[in-house]
Design a protein around this motif. Structure first.
Motif, PDB file in Angstrom:
ATOM      1  N   GLY A  69     -17.061   3.980   1.683  1.00  0.00           N
ATOM      2  CA  GLY A  69     -17.726   2.681   1.707  1.00  0.00           C
ATOM      3  C   GLY A  69     -16.930   1.533   2.292  1.00  0.00           C
ATOM      4  N   VAL A  70     -15.738   1.835   2.811  1.00  0.00           N
ATOM      5  CA  VAL A  70     -14.914   0.763   3.391  1.00  0.00           C
ATOM      6  C   VAL A  70     -15.567   0.253   4.680  1.00  0.00           C
ATOM      7  CG1 VAL A  70     -12.705   0.275   4.553  1.00  0.00           C
ATOM      8  CG2 VAL A  70     -12.740   1.546   2.388  1.00  0.00           C
ATOM      9  N   THR A  71     -15.637  -1.068   4.770  1.00  0.00           N
ATOM     10  CA  THR A  71     -16.177  -1.685   5.993  1.00  0.00           C
ATOM     11  C   THR A  71     -15.110  -2.502   6.734  1.00  0.00           C
ATOM     12  OG1 THR A  71     -16.926  -3.564   4.658  1.00  0.00           O
ATOM     13  CG2 THR A  71     -18.551  -1.822   5.142  1.00  0.00           C
ATOM     14  N   HIS A  72     -14.034  -2.875   6.008  1.00  0.00           N
ATOM     15  CA  HIS A  72     -13.002  -3.735   6.594  1.00  0.00           C
ATOM     16  C   HIS A  72     -11.640  -3.065   6.439  1.00  0.00           C
ATOM     17  CE1 HIS A  72     -16.326  -6.446   6.056  1.00  0.00           C
ATOM     18  NE2 HIS A  72     -15.670  -7.481   6.550  1.00  0.00           N
ATOM     19  N   ILE A  73     -10.971  -2.850   7.560  1.00  0.00           N
ATOM     20  CA  ILE A  73      -9.629  -2.266   7.518  1.00  0.00           C
ATOM     21  C   ILE A  73      -8.603  -3.334   7.861  1.00  0.00           C
ATOM     22  CG2 ILE A  73      -8.053  -0.689   8.716  1.00  0.00           C
ATOM     23  CD1 ILE A  73     -10.121   1.387   8.684  1.00  0.00           C
ATOM     24  N   HIS A  74      -7.603  -3.442   7.000  1.00  0.00           N
ATOM     25  CA  HIS A  74      -6.495  -4.378   7.250  1.00  0.00           C
ATOM     26  C   HIS A  74      -5.271  -3.600   7.698  1.00  0.00           C
ATOM     27  CE1 HIS A  74      -7.918  -8.213   5.339  1.00  0.00           C
ATOM     28  NE2 HIS A  74      -8.843  -7.366   4.927  1.00  0.00           N
ATOM     29  N   PHE A  75      -4.683  -4.039   8.800  1.00  0.00           N
ATOM     30  CA  PHE A  75      -3.350  -3.557   9.150  1.00  0.00           C
ATOM     31  C   PHE A  75      -2.375  -4.448   8.388  1.00  0.00           C
ATOM     32  CE2 PHE A  75      -5.007  -2.359  13.653  1.00  0.00           C
ATOM     33  CZ  PHE A  75      -5.571  -1.200  13.143  1.00  0.00           C
ATOM     34  N   ALA A  76      -1.530  -3.846   7.562  1.00  0.00           N
ATOM     35  CA  ALA A  76      -0.655  -4.637   6.698  1.00  0.00           C
ATOM     36  C   ALA A  76       0.263  -5.539   7.525  1.00  0.00           C
ATOM     37  CB  ALA A  76       0.166  -3.720   5.813  1.00  0.00           C
ATOM     38  N   THR A  77       0.740  -6.581   6.887  1.00  0.00           N
ATOM     39  CA  THR A  77       1.551  -7.591   7.580  1.00  0.00           C
ATOM     40  C   THR A  77       2.801  -6.980   8.213  1.00  0.00           C
ATOM     41  OG1 THR A  77       0.636  -9.328   6.202  1.00  0.00           O
ATOM     42  CG2 THR A  77       2.771  -9.787   7.214  1.00  0.00           C
ATOM     43  N   GLY A  78       3.265  -5.844   7.692  1.00  0.00           N
ATOM     44  CA  GLY A  78       4.404  -5.147   8.313  1.00  0.00           C
ATOM     45  C   GLY A  78       4.166  -4.779   9.772  1.00  0.00           C
ATOM     46  N   GLY A 107      -3.172  -8.011   9.401  1.00  0.00           N
ATOM     47  CA  GLY A 107      -2.393  -8.605   8.329  1.00  0.00           C
ATOM     48  C   GLY A 107      -3.038  -8.463   6.969  1.00  0.00           C
ATOM     49  N   THR A 108      -2.165  -8.661   5.985  1.00  0.00           N
ATOM     50  CA  THR A 108      -2.581  -8.643   4.575  1.00  0.00           C
ATOM     51  C   THR A 108      -1.985  -9.892   3.915  1.00  0.00           C
ATOM     52  OG1 THR A 108      -0.732  -7.099   4.217  1.00  0.00           O
ATOM     53  CG2 THR A 108      -2.953  -6.165   4.301  1.00  0.00           C
TER      54      THR A 108
END
Ligand code: SF4
Length: 148
Positions: A69-78, A107-108
């Motif tokens: 059910g994920v619609t939004h993927i965040h690439f972490a701030t790293g 980013g996160t």
């Protein structure tokens, strides 16, 4: 009923032992790239690493996240603050959008002040793409210092 968004976080494998404290704190506080979810309910439904350069897990992780059910993927701030920032981000973004139709957010948690200082000296983020990529996590100095 309050709108609920399911998100997934992918971290840069250089930080594979990271316990996720800054990402989770900023998600709770709706800071950095999570400020967009103010007033919304958010469920973290996936968390993994890219599996190491050149990011083989980007091919597979979004598929599993989407099934959950994920619609939004965040690439972490790293991805943004590493030395150097991930060189593959733009391609990853295009790939995930094109293959899975999911939203990709760079980013996160807020960029820690110490990284901003070093990258400013190095002039690392001086490209149109990276300026766009860091925009959600730049925040303000007080917030950045809270994430140092
Ligand atoms: S630099 Fe990019 S591809 Fe390499 S480990 Fe980090 S996120 Fe993965």
């Amino acid at each position: 009923m309050m709108e609920k968004i399911k998100i997934g976080i992918i971290i840069c494998d250089r930080y594979s032992t990271c316990a996720g404290g800054k990402c989770l704190r900023s998600l709770t506080n709706r800071e950095g790239a999570f400020a967009r979810y103010k007033g919304m309910e958010v469920e973290l439904a996936g968390y993994t690493t890219c599996s190491g350069c050149p990011g083989g897990n980007i091919e597979y992780a979004p598929e599993e996240m989407k099934k959950n059910g994920v619609t939004h993927i965040h690439f972490a701030t790293g991805f943004l603050v590493g030395y150097p920032p991930c060189p593959h981000m733009e391609h990853f973004e295009q790939f995930i959008k094109s293959k899975y139709g999911m939203e990709v957010i760079f980013g996160t948690h807020p960029i820690p002040e110490k990284y901003l200082k070093t990258h400013s000296k190095l002039n690392t983020w001086n490209t149109p793409f990276l300026q766009r990529a860091i925009s959600d996590t730049m925040t303000d100095q007080t917030t950045r210092l809270n994430y140092d």
